[in-house]
Design a protein around this motif. Structure first.
Motif, short mmCIF file in Angstrom:
data_model
loop_
_atom_site.label_atom_id
_atom_site.label_comp_id
_atom_site.label_asym_id
_atom_site.label_seq_id
_atom_site.Cartn_x
_atom_site.Cartn_y
_atom_site.Cartn_z
N ARG A 76 1.06 -0.90 0.17
CA ARG A 76 0.00 0.26 0.44
C ARG A 76 1.02 1.54 -0.08
NH1 ARG A 76 -4.65 -1.26 4.31
NH2 ARG A 76 -5.18 -3.38 3.35
N ALA A 77 0.20 2.60 -0.82
CA ALA A 77 1.32 4.00 -0.60
C ALA A 77 1.75 3.75 0.97
CB ALA A 77 0.55 4.58 -0.76
N GLY A 78 2.25 4.18 0.95
CA GLY A 78 3.63 4.69 2.25
C GLY A 78 3.88 3.46 2.60
N GLU A 79 4.28 2.34 2.42
CA GLU A 79 4.81 0.73 2.88
C GLU A 79 5.64 1.22 1.68
OE1 GLU A 79 1.97 -2.24 2.85
OE2 GLU A 79 1.73 -1.75 4.11
N VAL A 80 7.27 0.11 3.03
CA VAL A 80 7.92 0.55 1.88
C VAL A 80 8.19 -0.76 0.50
CG1 VAL A 80 10.33 -0.86 2.17
CG2 VAL A 80 9.98 0.75 3.92
N LEU A 81 8.70 -0.65 -0.18
CA LEU A 81 8.76 -1.11 -1.25
C LEU A 81 9.77 -1.84 -2.18
CD1 LEU A 81 6.70 -2.07 -3.62
CD2 LEU A 81 7.40 0.11 -4.98
N LEU A 82 10.78 -0.80 -1.84
CA LEU A 82 12.03 -1.27 -2.09
C LEU A 82 12.91 -1.15 -1.09
CD1 LEU A 82 14.51 -2.23 -4.36
CD2 LEU A 82 14.97 -0.03 -5.10
N SER A 112 23.12 1.71 1.18
CA SER A 112 21.75 1.04 1.34
C SER A 112 20.85 2.37 1.67
CB SER A 112 21.90 1.16 2.80
OG SER A 112 23.10 0.67 3.12
N PHE A 113 19.40 2.53 1.03
CA PHE A 113 18.39 2.73 1.55
C PHE A 113 16.95 2.32 1.61
CE2 PHE A 113 19.06 2.83 -3.51
CZ PHE A 113 18.14 2.66 -3.92
N THR A 114 15.74 3.19 1.32
CA THR A 114 14.54 2.42 1.61
C THR A 114 14.17 3.79 0.97
OG1 THR A 114 13.82 3.38 3.59
CG2 THR A 114 14.94 1.54 3.51
N LEU A 115 12.69 3.05 0.11
CA LEU A 115 11.91 3.82 -1.31
C LEU A 115 10.21 3.27 -0.74
CD1 LEU A 115 11.28 5.94 -2.35
CD2 LEU A 115 11.88 4.45 -4.72
N LYS A 116 9.48 4.09 0.18
CA LYS A 116 8.46 3.72 0.11
C LYS A 116 7.04 4.15 -1.26
CE LYS A 116 8.11 5.33 4.43
NZ LYS A 116 8.00 6.48 5.84
N LYS A 117 6.53 2.78 -1.38
CA LYS A 117 5.11 3.25 -2.35
C LYS A 117 4.75 4.39 -2.85
CE LYS A 117 1.10 0.73 -4.63
NZ LYS A 117 2.31 0.24 -6.11
N GLY A 147 25.91 -7.38 -1.21
CA GLY A 147 24.25 -6.25 -1.01
C GLY A 147 23.04 -7.48 -0.91
N GLU A 148 22.40 -6.82 -0.87
CA GLU A 148 20.40 -7.36 -0.31
C GLU A 148 20.07 -6.29 -1.37
OE1 GLU A 148 19.79 -8.37 3.10
OE2 GLU A 148 20.88 -10.51 2.99
N VAL A 149 18.75 -6.86 -1.85
CA VAL A 149 17.92 -6.54 -2.61
C VAL A 149 17.12 -6.30 -2.34
CG1 VAL A 149 16.93 -4.93 -4.48
CG2 VAL A 149 19.41 -4.95 -5.04
N TRP A 150 15.69 -5.97 -1.37
CA TRP A 150 14.30 -6.50 -0.96
C TRP A 150 13.54 -5.49 -2.01
CZ3 TRP A 150 14.03 -10.09 2.66
CH2 TRP A 150 14.80 -10.91 3.02
N PHE A 151 12.37 -6.29 -2.68
CA PHE A 151 11.52 -5.06 -3.68
C PHE A 151 10.66 -6.53 -2.91
CE2 PHE A 151 8.27 -5.36 -7.42
CZ PHE A 151 8.20 -4.71 -7.46
N LYS A 152 9.26 -5.29 -2.07
CA LYS A 152 7.86 -5.66 -1.52
C LYS A 152 8.12 -6.84 -0.91
CE LYS A 152 4.83 -6.52 -4.74
NZ LYS A 152 4.13 -6.72 -6.09
N GLY A 153 9.38 -6.75 0.10
CA GLY A 153 9.41 -7.84 1.21
C GLY A 153 10.23 -8.93 0.44
#
Length: 406
Positions: A76-82, A112-117, A147-153
């Motif tokens: 959902r919008a506001g949740e971490v996507l990447l 390293s970084f995080t990006l929300k939907k 390193g790691e890349v997490w997409f949609k958990g």
């Protein structure tokens, strides 16, 4: 082909691919390798039973444009996507007698970084700092060194290529050069729709209507469908590149300097179109650019890269109003101000960017920094959170964050 709905998907085969009919609207659909497909006309989600080859209707999805490929988790919008953790990409540039790599070009080094939907992350930095390589590595166009890349958990940097191919429609890229990224032998319709057909998003029956809809959404006239790339201007070609990416209904779009080759008036049109599409489709952007004014206009968060590393990261307001890293200050001081009565204090950096093959010890920026200390020459500065949501890799601020703990 008979109009009767086939109960056995294998009874109808065209060009080696199984065909089934939608139970709701009778639209002919190709069956993907995963055995599932989504009707673009009514939104019915169909699945082929592998044991009996029978089509079974599944509950309708609220988003008719959602594809049943790859990770089906809803963000959902506001949740971490990447989420990117300590991402590294090193290219071998030297080998020994036996062919074993001995030297590496550290194009991306511990990012390293995080990006929300629904948000936009702007990436800035000098040419050669690793912005484009970082974007391509996230999309697995380059293999991940570390390193790691997490997409949609889901951790996607180490999964097999065949599994990652199911995720590719959700992660698309708009390339920097619209001249080189379009095939001169294909028409606009073929360029935009090729991947949509390949991933089973649309059938040949619905193909043209679907592509014309995407073209209209991106400001392209319907009669452009049969034209070739050489017949268009730079701005129109970039719109074709954007339409090609959006034809797959992605959630994440990496924009690699999409307006750098365009004049100012066309730049404004493309940027405004990207913002409108983001609001309409809920897209998430990583926007790579040299133009800080464009980044400030379109971004929610900003990351500053230097020699493959992220030196500062935070919200747009914190980065532009409370700049911390000396390199970021020098970068921002070069932005012209459209006011003849305002005099900017330009920070001039001495020397050239060091080689990423042989980066300096300690802080990579210490060879050009006016605030260089002895510790900068030997110790790599920690990447610390100076204030809420504002990260910086500099010894000037690492000491301040340690003081309250002592």
């Amino acid at each position: 082909m008979s109009d009767k709905k086939p109960t056995n998907a294998q009874n109808s085969v065209v060009n080696g691919r199984a065909i089934i009919s939608c139970l709701k609207c009778a639209t002919k659909l190709y069956v993907s390798q995963s055995g599932v497909c989504l009707c673009p006309k009514c939104g019915m989600f169909l699945q082929v039973n592998a044991s009996k080859n029978l089509q079974q209707p599944q509950p309708e999805r609220t988003d008719s444009n959602k594809k049943p490929t790859g990770n089906t988790k809803t963000v959902r919008a506001g949740e971490v996507l990447l989420e990117v953790k300590n991402l590294k990409k090193h290219f071998p540039v030297g080998t020994n007698f036996f062919g074993k790599p001995t030297k590496f070009l550290r194009a991306v080094d511990d990012v390293s970084f995080t990006l929300k939907k629904g948000k936009t992350l702007g990436i800035v930095g000098e040419s050669g700092c690793g912005k484009t390589t970082m974007g391509r590595t996230i999309l697995r166009l380059y293999d991940v060194t570390g390193g790691e890349v997490w997409f949609k958990g889901e951790e996607v940097s180490k999964i097999p290529n065949r599994e990652f191919d199911k995720l590719r429609p959700n992660m698309q890229m708009i390339f920097q050069d619209p001249y080189a990224s379009l095939s001169p032998r294909m028409t606009v319709g073929e360029i935009i729709g090729e991947a949509a057909l390949e991933h089973g998003i649309v059938t040949k029956d619905e193909y043209k209507d679907y592509i014309l809809k995407i073209m209209t959404m991106c400001g392209l006239q319907p009669h452009y469908f049969e034209r070739y790339p050489h017949e268009f201007s730079g701005g129109q070609r970039q719109r074709i590149c954007i339409a090609r990416a959006l034809a797959l209904n992605p959630e994440l779009v990496i924009c690699d300097e999409p307006v750098s080759a365009l004049d100012v008036s066309i730049q404004a049109q493309i940027i405004n179109m990207l913002k409108e599409l983001q609001a309409k489709l809920g897209l998430t952007y990583i926007f790579i650019s040299h133009d800080l004014s464009v980044v400030k206009h379109i971004s929610d968060e900003v990351g500053v890269m230097y020699l493959g590393s992220m030196v500062e990261y935070g919200t747009k307001e914190r980065i532009f109003n409370n700049t911390l890293h000396p390199y970021t200050k020098a970068l921002f001081s070069a932005v012209p101000v459209p006011n003849p009565h305002v005099k900017m204090k330009r920070v001039i950096l001495k020397g050239d960017i060091p080689s990423p093959v042989n980066p300096p010890a300690g802080c990579k920026f210490h060879t050009r920094c006016a605030h260089c200390m002895d510790v900068c020459k030997t110790v790599v500065p920690p990447y610390v959170e100076v204030e809420e949501g504002h990260f910086c890799a500099c010894h000037l601020f690492a000491k301040k964050t340690e003081e309250p703990q002592s």
